[in-house]
Enzyme design. Structure first.
Site, PDB file in Angstrom:
ATOM      1  N   CYS A 298      -5.202   1.906 -10.501  1.00 13.80           N
ATOM      2  CA  CYS A 298      -6.608   1.825 -10.084  1.00 13.80           C
ATOM      3  C   CYS A 298      -7.628   2.026 -11.210  1.00 13.80           C
ATOM      4  O   CYS A 298      -8.523   1.182 -11.393  1.00 13.80           O
ATOM      5  CB  CYS A 298      -6.895   2.821  -8.969  1.00 13.80           C
ATOM      6  N   ARG A 327       5.616   8.431 -12.032  1.00  9.48           N
ATOM      7  CA  ARG A 327       5.183   9.580 -11.243  1.00  9.48           C
ATOM      8  C   ARG A 327       6.276  10.636 -11.276  1.00  9.48           C
ATOM      9  O   ARG A 327       7.438  10.347 -10.992  1.00  9.48           O
ATOM     10  CB  ARG A 327       4.888   9.177  -9.796  1.00  9.48           C
ATOM     11  N   GLN A 345       4.583  -1.976  -8.850  1.00 11.21           N
ATOM     12  CA  GLN A 345       4.050  -2.369  -7.548  1.00 11.21           C
ATOM     13  C   GLN A 345       3.483  -3.777  -7.635  1.00 11.21           C
ATOM     14  O   GLN A 345       3.081  -4.224  -8.710  1.00 11.21           O
ATOM     15  CB  GLN A 345       2.918  -1.429  -7.110  1.00 11.21           C
ATOM     16  N   ASP A 347       0.637  -4.704  -7.104  1.00  9.79           N
ATOM     17  CA  ASP A 347      -0.634  -4.017  -6.925  1.00  9.79           C
ATOM     18  C   ASP A 347      -1.802  -4.983  -7.047  1.00  9.79           C
ATOM     19  O   ASP A 347      -1.721  -5.987  -7.764  1.00  9.79           O
ATOM     20  CB  ASP A 347      -0.754  -2.939  -8.008  1.00  9.79           C
ATOM     21  N   HIS A 349      -6.384  -4.825  -6.958  1.00 11.09           N
ATOM     22  CA  HIS A 349      -7.664  -4.199  -6.683  1.00 11.09           C
ATOM     23  C   HIS A 349      -8.702  -5.308  -6.617  1.00 11.09           C
ATOM     24  O   HIS A 349      -8.945  -6.002  -7.604  1.00 11.09           O
ATOM     25  CB  HIS A 349      -8.006  -3.161  -7.755  1.00 11.09           C
ATOM     26  N   LYS A 430      -7.807   2.938   5.993  1.00 12.49           N
ATOM     27  CA  LYS A 430      -6.698   2.108   5.503  1.00 12.49           C
ATOM     28  C   LYS A 430      -5.853   1.574   6.646  1.00 12.49           C
ATOM     29  O   LYS A 430      -5.869   2.093   7.769  1.00 12.49           O
ATOM     30  CB  LYS A 430      -5.815   2.905   4.544  1.00 12.49           C
ATOM     31  N   HIS A 476      -7.779  -1.697  -2.241  1.00  5.67           N
ATOM     32  CA  HIS A 476      -6.463  -1.475  -2.853  1.00  5.67           C
ATOM     33  C   HIS A 476      -5.444  -2.164  -1.948  1.00  5.67           C
ATOM     34  O   HIS A 476      -5.469  -1.973  -0.728  1.00  5.67           O
ATOM     35  CB  HIS A 476      -6.124   0.021  -2.912  1.00  5.67           C
TER      36      HIS A 476
END
Length: 612
Positions: A298, A327, A345, A347, A349, A430, A476
């Site tokens: 992000c 992580r 991911q 991912d 944005h 979400k 996201h």
């Protein structure tokens, strides 16, 4: 009681029976018993005992539980004061700790099972042990645990039991467990030579050639879909200075889950001064030049957006990323590909105006339909709304929630999805997507989150049509979620027999004798030119051994090449999961079959020329 309430009551009651059995077997003076909650398929109880409980002890525990139930003992609920409770459990350190933490005026309840066993518990429970006589249970396993999950606290033994209302339900559950073990992605990953783990990189998968091919196919599929929907891909640094994480808020909320890379900026080598206080200070989290491996994409996406000014005409701007993330996890929490410390991911944005929220989320839902549908996987949606500690303007929240709810109502009908009130992120509501595998298990993979906070933290703006500078909303979005975890899920879903388009190798080629190698190499080259993944075995092994090897790898098709095939330009095909062989197939026809399945990303294998 409702069925689910009944299950909870009798499973919790069986946890007390389990504790009483362990105490009677090992002696009250030798057992410290902690907590014993019910769980989805039974219950567990945590103990500290000098003797290690092993599978050899399971039957002894089961027999003792059965003996206790047959006594038909009454269960008695009693309210006691804190002082009385402390006296009652003075020899039980874990119960004492729990009691000491309760307020002085707390109503404390204990439950007696017969006269010689008492437990600190809120209940409810059965009235008499005879109510448990028809239920069916079995000791499942024993594992290590820590008191309250703290590695620095007491080391405990956690005994699990399966518990169901009758023998048939237990039998069905055990059959499902057996099937789940056969589908275990860790076992299949090893058998198919897809990935491995090593103690030098805990929770970080080594992707082997076969597995990496499949990984790349998933990336390719995702990128193709995103290209159709107007996404642009970026890549950002894998480590950033702590300043970035301070701005985003992750330093305050996520620092304990981040891998640190302390910096030394004056040219001094760490090994030259490693014992000095100065170097120790530089390697602390307080150092200004401390770096951290990114746990999420992000903040870097925010930086990419912020590099230039934007107009409302440019929005939505979609930045997808597949960068490596790290992580930090506790060692006991890592589990194959399901819980790792390094992953990617799918991912994204996306920066939108408030008016674009509905259309953008609706488009993401369409992408989820396309991706999950390709794998033959169904899913359900969960909608999480504004929490008490929300950030931003409540009117914007209301508008965002209304847009998401309208999308879900249109797609699933009112009441066709689960609402988790107050469970949204502090920065926005979400939608989470729970996919269902072949065993009916659910996994949370896809997510769509609206974010009003990061654009505020990074001071992101765009110029609206009225000339005013406004703050964009960030969506996201991930559909696979972690690719590692998704591969683990679909490995168990397909039991390692992946669809043709996804299989690490799609065709194994077996020349019967050495003189057939030339033709085998020719068709291997032709298939490769058509983007079919091929493995050819021209070794001295006999034909049956070669076929067995490719079958063990679950290759969708195995081509057997002999005199007739080489002479006529044909192939004989062994189809995965079928005992029959399709003979005398023109090689050109087989190439067309493969191209068709790759193009359509077929879920099922073509079993005959009639299907093709």
């Amino acid at each position: 009681m409702e069925k689910e309430e009944f299950l909870q009551v009798y499973r919790h009651s069986l946890a007390h029976i389990l504790a009483k059995a362990v105490i009677e077997i090992y002696g009250k003076e030798n057992v410290q018993y902690a907590i014993g909650p019910q769980i989805d398929d039974g219950a567990y109880y945590d103990f500290v005992i000098d003797k290690s409980i092993s599978p050899d002890d399971f039957k002894t525990i089961e027999d003792k539980m059965r003996e206790i139930i047959k006594r038909r003992e009454d269960w008695t609920r009693k309210e006691v004061s804190k002082e009385e409770a402390l006296e009652m459990f003075k020899d039980q350190k874990f119960k004492t700790e729990l009691i000491q933490e309760l307020p002085e005026d707390e109503t404390i309840t204990v439950y007696y099972t017969g006269e010689d066993y008492v437990d600190l518990c809120r209940g409810p429970h059965v009235a008499n042990s005879q109510e448990l006589m028809n239920c069916s249970y079995q000791v499942k396993s024993v594992s290590a645990a820590y008191w309250r999950g703290d590695e620095k606290r007491d080391h405990m033994q956690r005994v699990y039991i399966y518990a169901f209302p009758d023998k048939n339900q237990l039998k069905a559950h055990l059959a499902m467990i057996k099937e789940a073990m056969e589908r275990d992605h860790k076992k299949i990953g090893k058998d198919l030579d897809l990935f491995m783990f090593n103690e030098t990189a805990p929770g970080m998968a080594y992707w082997l050639p076969r597995g990496w091919r499949m990984y790349q196919e998933l990336l390719k599929f995702s990128r193709e879909i995103q290209d159709k929907h107007g996404y642009t891909e970026i890549s950002a640094p894998l480590i950033n200075n702590k300043k970035l994480w301070l701005i985003s808020g992750h330093w305050a909320h996520y620092v304990n889950n981040m891998f640190m890379v302390p910096g030394i900026t004056d040219g001094t080598k760490a090994e030259d001064t490693i014992s000095s206080d100065e170097t120790a200070a530089r390697f602390s989290l307080e150092a200004e030049d401390t770096m951290a491996a990114k746990p999420m994409n992000c903040p870097n996406a925010m930086m990419a957006y912020k590099r230039t000014n934007h107009s409302y005409k440019e929005l939505p701007i979609r930045y997808s990323e597949y960068d490596v993330l790290h992580r930090k996890e506790k060692s006991g929490q890592m589990n194959g590909l399901f819980r790792v410390q390094e992953f990617r991911q799918d991912d994204d944005h996306t920066f939108v105006t408030e008016e674009q929220i509905k259309s953008e989320i609706n488009d993401v839902m369409n992408i989820a339909d396309e991706i999950y549908g390709t794998f033959g996987i169904t899913y359900r949606a969960e909608f999480s709304t504004r929490p008490d500690d929300f950030m931003g303007d409540i009117e914007v929240w209301n508008k965002a929630e209304a847009a998401l709810k309208e999308i879900l109502d249109d797609k699933y009908g009112e009441g066709g999805y689960e609402i988790n009130e107050g469970d949204g992120a502090f920065y926005g509501p979400k939608i989470d997507l729970q996919i269902k595998d072949a065993l009916g298990r659910e996994w949370q993979c896809g997510t769509m989150q609206l974010d009003f906070q990061l654009p505020h933290n990074f001071e992101l703006t765009y110029q609206d049509k009225d000339g005013q500078m406004k703050q964009p909303v960030v969506v996201h979005r991930a559909i696979y979620g972690s690719l590692e975890r998704f591969i683990g899920i679909i490995t168990e879903h397909f039991k390692g027999a992946y669809p043709f388009w996804l299989s690490p190798y799609q065709v194994g080629i077996v020349p019967i004798r050495e003189e057939h190698n030339e033709y085998a190499e020719k068709i291997a080259n032709e298939l490769t030119a058509n983007h079919v993944r091929v493995e050819l075995d021209t070794s001295d092994s006999n034909m049956k051994e070669k076929i067995k090897k490719f079958k063990n790898y679950k290759d969708p098709y195995i081509l057997v090449i002999g005199d007739k095939e080489a002479a006529e330009g044909t192939v004989s095909i062994n189809v995965r999961g079928s005992n029959k062989q399709i003979q005398n197939v023109p090689f050109k026809k087989f190439v067309e079959m493969c191209n068709k399945m790759n193009l359509e990303r077929s879920l099922e294998l073509i079993q005959s020329l009639d299907e093709e």
